[in-house]
Enzyme design. Structure first.
Site, PDB file in Angstrom:
ATOM      1  CD  GLU A  75      -2.797  -1.305   2.371  1.00 53.34           C
ATOM      2  OE1 GLU A  75      -2.734  -0.353   3.352  1.00 53.34           O
ATOM      3  OE2 GLU A  75      -3.632  -2.264   2.608  1.00 53.34           O
ATOM      4  CG  ASN A  93      -0.614  -6.662  -1.984  1.00 49.73           C
ATOM      5  OD1 ASN A  93      -1.013  -7.153  -3.006  1.00 49.73           O
ATOM      6  ND2 ASN A  93      -0.999  -6.696  -0.934  1.00 49.73           N
ATOM      7  CG  HIS A 151      -9.639  -5.924   0.562  1.00 52.70           C
ATOM      8  ND1 HIS A 151      -9.845  -7.176   0.957  1.00 52.70           N
ATOM      9  CD2 HIS A 151      -8.443  -5.469   0.644  1.00 52.70           C
ATOM     10  CE1 HIS A 151      -8.888  -7.513   1.512  1.00 52.70           C
ATOM     11  NE2 HIS A 151      -7.873  -6.599   1.359  1.00 52.70           N
ATOM     12  CD  GLU A 206      -4.353  -7.732   1.197  1.00 50.87           C
ATOM     13  OE1 GLU A 206      -5.149  -7.528   1.937  1.00 50.87           O
ATOM     14  OE2 GLU A 206      -3.290  -7.671   1.095  1.00 50.87           O
ATOM     15  CG  ASP A 210     -12.406  -9.477   1.397  1.00 51.35           C
ATOM     16  OD1 ASP A 210     -12.620  -8.411   0.749  1.00 51.35           O
ATOM     17  OD2 ASP A 210     -11.567  -9.373   2.581  1.00 51.35           O
TER      18      ASP A 210
END
Length: 446
Positions: free
Chosen positions: A155, A196, A232, A260, A262
């Site tokens: 990030e 990332n 996400h 990651e 979801d």
């Protein structure tokens, strides 16, 4: 796979029994095996303290890669300067090795979950660079040869694609990213090193900033191997440009991965929402499979009981492929379906008939009919034959016809390349002959 889950937990067995037949059958082949057969990995983030019982059984059986959810972050492993606690990280790595899994190390340098001695310190640029590279070296060296991928820097960007003014960005500028990657490469030359970030999944301001950053790093010779896209996502909002975005990064010469994943929804979850989530998960996996350099997909926790979403998005949840009782949800079947082996249709089978439709002194007209005798469309065809006498093709239509000596090859045009099962197409030609004009003994079609 299903038998192992049943043996592991009666609760999971009861849940599987209650599933529709289409979902239960998807559990016959573990997701990790489906993914491996397609040339990618399917991973999950895990919590080390839960790696027992049914949770461990599902994590070990279904996923080919594990990511420590928190156990490798700076605040967890180096709470005070030079004092390390590897307990949780060691547990995850040992679990992965016992189950034949890869490890995705997460994360070496991040502005969040830092120990207070880093965030509260007053640092010169040289001092901060040294303590950062020392940390990277210590952690990457400890797991040298045991971690497959590292999220080296996590990030680094603001939502507008500019450099985040973290303790690292504000003090060192963009150079801290290159320094971290070089330190990681020196500590573990075999590991794949990733940058990332979140909200870079679609083409837009932030992903454009990431794209430009990666180009700059590569131009400087920074050893960046891949870019991670956290994904996400919100139900029904899988970016239309996800595949395009992954591909443009891959075209830079780096690997890409969904790291990651979801997909959250407003609670309580309805059947309609779960069906949509199934389609959304499948869409993300298919986007990865469509890009040659997409290494794999990691879900950020596989069970709703271990998801971060409810704590950060009140009223939202049900974001993972398994429910709180470790029963697979429709999303599981969506992932399995997207990873299912691609079985090519039965190839079209063709037959050929040859007829002389007119004949005169020194010349003739012939018609060749190509028929699809298979059960799938015939996409393109070529007919070959040997002229039995000294006939010569002088003109042809509805096919490209070439003759070398006695050997003749006729190939479809774009207008008649596809023949439906049971269908046919025909082409013709004029030929020259002397003496006799027999038909070819055989014509072959492919």
């Amino acid at each position: 796979m299903l038998r192992r889950l049943i043996a592991a937990t009666a609760l999971l067995a009861a849940a599987l029994t209650a599933l529709p037949a289409t979902t239960a059958s998807a559990a016959d082949t573990p997701l990790r095996d489906l993914a491996a057969a397609r040339g990618v990995y399917l991973g999950t983030a895990v919590t080390s303290g839960r790696l027992t019982g049914g949770y461990a059984d599902v994590a070990g059986a279904q996923f080919g890669s594990v990511t420590p959810g928190n156990e490798m972050k700076w605040g967890s492993v180096e709470p005070t300067r030079g004092t390390f606690d590897w307990t949780g990280a060691d547990r995850v790595v040992a679990f992965a090795e016992a189950h034949g899994q890869r490890v995705r190390g997460h994360t070496l340098v991040w502005h969040s979950q830092l120990p207070s001695w880093v965030t509260d310190g007053t640092w010169t640029a040289d001092r901060l660079r040294t303590l950062m590279t020392d940390h990277v070296t210590a952690e990457a060296s400890r797991y040298k040869g045991r971690v497959d991928h590292w999220d080296v820097v996590n990030e680094p960007l603001n939502d507008d694609g500019t450099l985040r003014r973290s303790v690292f960005g504000a003090t060192l500028g963009e150079s801290y990213i290159a320094d971290a990657f070089r330190a990681a490469r020196a500590a573990d030359p075999a590991a794949k090193l990733y940058l990332n970030d979140y909200s870079t999944d679609a083409v837009g301001a932030k992903s454009d900033g990431m794209y430009a950053l990666v180009k700059r790093l590569l131009a400087q010779g920074v050893p960046i191997d891949g870019v991670g896209f956290q994904a996400h996502l919100v139900l029904g909002r899988v970016p239309d440009s996800l595949e395009t975005n992954l591909r443009r990064f891959a075209d830079l010469g780096v690997d890409v991965a969904i790291t990651e994943l979801d997909i959250r929804m407003t609670l309580p979850a309805t059947d309609a929402q779960l069906d949509r989530q199934k389609a959304d998960y499948a869409a993300v996996v298919r986007s990865c499979l469509a890009v040659t350099r997409c290494a794999g997909v990691t879900v950020w926790g596989f069970t709703d009981s271990d998801s971060w979403i409810p704590d950060f998005f009140p009223g939202q949840g049900a974001a993972t492929p398994y429910d709180e009782n470790l029963a697979p949800k429709p999303a599981y079947a969506g992932i399995a379906g997207a990873l299912a082996p691609v079985t090519p249709p039965n190839p079209g089978v063709c037959s050929v008939t040859y007829a002389v439709t007119s004949q005169w002194t020194g010349g003739f007209t012939a018609q060749v009919t190509v028929r699809n005798t298979g059960t799938a469309p015939l996409n393109g065809w070529t007919v070959r034959w040997t002229q039995p006498a000294e006939q010569r093709v002088t003109q042809a239509w509805n096919a490209t016809v070439a003759q070398t000596g006695a050997e003749v090859t006729a190939t479809h045009l774009s207008s008649n390349a596809t023949i439906a099962p049971g269908g046919s197409t025909a082409f013709g030609f004029n030929g020259a002959w002397t003496g006799t004009n027999p038909a070819p003994a055989s014509l072959t079609c492919a």
